[in-house]
Design a protein around this motif. Structure first.
Motif, short mmCIF file in Angstrom:
data_model
loop_
_atom_site.label_atom_id
_atom_site.label_comp_id
_atom_site.label_asym_id
_atom_site.label_seq_id
_atom_site.Cartn_x
_atom_site.Cartn_y
_atom_site.Cartn_z
N LEU A 280 -12.83 -14.68 50.75
CA LEU A 280 -11.80 -13.66 50.79
C LEU A 280 -10.45 -14.35 50.86
CD1 LEU A 280 -11.32 -10.61 50.89
CD2 LEU A 280 -11.55 -10.72 53.37
N LEU A 281 -9.58 -14.04 49.91
CA LEU A 281 -8.29 -14.70 49.77
C LEU A 281 -7.17 -13.69 49.97
CD1 LEU A 281 -9.31 -16.43 46.46
CD2 LEU A 281 -9.32 -17.50 48.70
N TYR A 282 -6.28 -13.96 50.93
CA TYR A 282 -5.13 -13.10 51.18
C TYR A 282 -3.86 -13.80 50.72
CZ TYR A 282 -7.89 -10.11 54.28
OH TYR A 282 -8.83 -9.25 54.80
N SER A 283 -2.84 -13.01 50.37
CA SER A 283 -1.51 -13.52 50.03
C SER A 283 -1.60 -14.71 49.07
CB SER A 283 -0.76 -13.91 51.31
OG SER A 283 0.55 -14.28 51.03
N LEU A 284 -2.41 -14.56 48.07
CA LEU A 284 -2.78 -15.67 47.19
C LEU A 284 -1.59 -16.29 46.46
CD1 LEU A 284 -5.32 -17.19 46.42
CD2 LEU A 284 -5.64 -15.61 44.55
N LEU A 285 -0.55 -15.52 46.18
CA LEU A 285 0.57 -16.04 45.40
C LEU A 285 1.74 -16.53 46.24
CD1 LEU A 285 0.61 -13.45 42.47
CD2 LEU A 285 -0.64 -15.61 42.66
N LYS A 286 1.61 -16.48 47.57
CA LYS A 286 2.72 -16.96 48.41
C LYS A 286 2.22 -17.97 49.44
CE LYS A 286 6.85 -15.56 50.79
NZ LYS A 286 7.70 -14.46 51.19
N HIS A 287 1.52 -17.49 50.45
CA HIS A 287 0.94 -18.36 51.49
C HIS A 287 -0.55 -18.04 51.57
CE1 HIS A 287 4.89 -19.62 52.78
NE2 HIS A 287 5.27 -18.36 52.91
N PRO A 288 -1.35 -18.66 50.72
CA PRO A 288 -2.77 -18.30 50.64
C PRO A 288 -3.51 -18.47 51.98
CG PRO A 288 -2.17 -19.77 48.86
CD PRO A 288 -1.01 -19.73 49.80
N ILE A 289 -4.35 -17.51 52.26
CA ILE A 289 -5.22 -17.54 53.43
C ILE A 289 -6.65 -17.41 52.90
CG2 ILE A 289 -5.92 -16.31 55.51
CD1 ILE A 289 -2.99 -15.35 55.74
N TYR A 290 -7.52 -18.36 53.26
CA TYR A 290 -8.89 -18.39 52.77
C TYR A 290 -9.86 -18.08 53.90
CZ TYR A 290 -6.40 -21.62 49.61
OH TYR A 290 -5.51 -22.21 48.78
N LEU A 291 -10.75 -17.14 53.69
CA LEU A 291 -11.83 -16.86 54.63
C LEU A 291 -13.14 -16.97 53.86
CD1 LEU A 291 -10.37 -13.65 56.32
CD2 LEU A 291 -10.12 -16.01 57.07
N ALA A 292 -14.12 -17.61 54.46
CA ALA A 292 -15.37 -17.79 53.72
C ALA A 292 -16.57 -17.68 54.64
CB ALA A 292 -15.37 -19.16 53.05
N ASP A 293 -17.64 -17.19 54.08
CA ASP A 293 -18.95 -17.17 54.72
C ASP A 293 -19.92 -17.60 53.62
OD1 ASP A 293 -21.04 -16.79 56.44
OD2 ASP A 293 -20.99 -14.60 56.36
N LEU A 294 -20.30 -18.88 53.66
CA LEU A 294 -21.02 -19.47 52.54
C LEU A 294 -22.29 -20.19 52.98
CD1 LEU A 294 -17.94 -21.17 50.84
CD2 LEU A 294 -18.94 -18.96 50.24
N TYR A 295 -23.28 -20.18 52.09
CA TYR A 295 -24.49 -20.97 52.26
C TYR A 295 -24.57 -21.90 51.05
CZ TYR A 295 -29.36 -22.36 52.46
OH TYR A 295 -30.50 -23.10 52.50
#
Length: 195
Positions: free
Chosen positions: A77-92
């Motif tokens: 999940l990516l927030y504010s991708l074009l300014k100050h990107p924030i990445y959240l992930a739940d991955l296997y």
């Protein structure tokens, strides 16, 4: 054969890039993307993956100091991708590899730390029989392109280090137990033992 399904993608300078039902798939492998990529902190893009080769994902975040591979399933999940990107992930990650050396299967979770402006990383790597290979905790700071990972190794293959000693030493092998740290700018990562 990869198929690209019909999707709706709209760009408006004031609103950003709206992506609706972007699907790129091949048999059981896929990447689905929905959301709005903009400068606004409330806009987000959800990237869902199944059995996607992690090499493709690593190219997106441009991590150069270490090669990470495997088949990734989960959500990003990516927030504010074009300014100050924030990445959240739940991955296997099945058959997770470092510098092309398979270390095990990884379950990785990330959370954005707003106060420190960094991505906090936590995870475990296990063998197919669920025996623990290592615990991972640390952070990635986008503004400095820096990684700081602490690895609590139980049976961690050290042959992934061969890449860093090319021309000086070769054929590292065996399994490590103990704590070590991988840190620094992603183009100049350093490794150290931690007591």
């Amino acid at each position: 054969v990869w198929n690209l399904s019909s999707s709706e993608i709209k760009y408006r300078k004031s609103e950003g890039l709206a992506i609706n039902n972007f699907i790129f798939e091949s048999k059981n492998q896929y990447i689905h993307i929905n959301g709005v990529a903009s400068q606004y902190p409330t806009d987000s893009v959800l990237v869902s993956m199944n059995d996607l080769n992690l090499d493709y994902v690593m190219r997106l975040i441009n991590l150069e100091g270490i090669s990470i591979g495997g088949l990734v399933t989960g959500d990003l999940l990516l927030y504010s991708l074009l300014k100050h990107p924030i990445y959240l992930a739940d991955l296997y990650v099945e058959d997770m590899s470092l510098n092309r050396i398979i270390v095990g299967n990884g379950a990785i979770n990330t959370q954005w730390n707003q106060e420190l402006r960094q991505l906090d990383i936590k995870g475990d790597v296990t063998k197919a029989n669920l025996a623990k290979v290592a615990g991972i905790s640390g952070s990635f700071t986008p503004s400095t392109d820096s990684l700081d990972l602490r690895i609590a190794a139980e049976t961690f293959p050290v042959s992934f280090l061969n890449r860093y000693f090319d021309g000086v030493a070769s054929n590292f092998g065996g399994l490590a137990r103990g704590d070590f740290r991988i840190a620094g700018p992603t183009k100049k990562l350093q490794f150290e033992g931690v007591s």
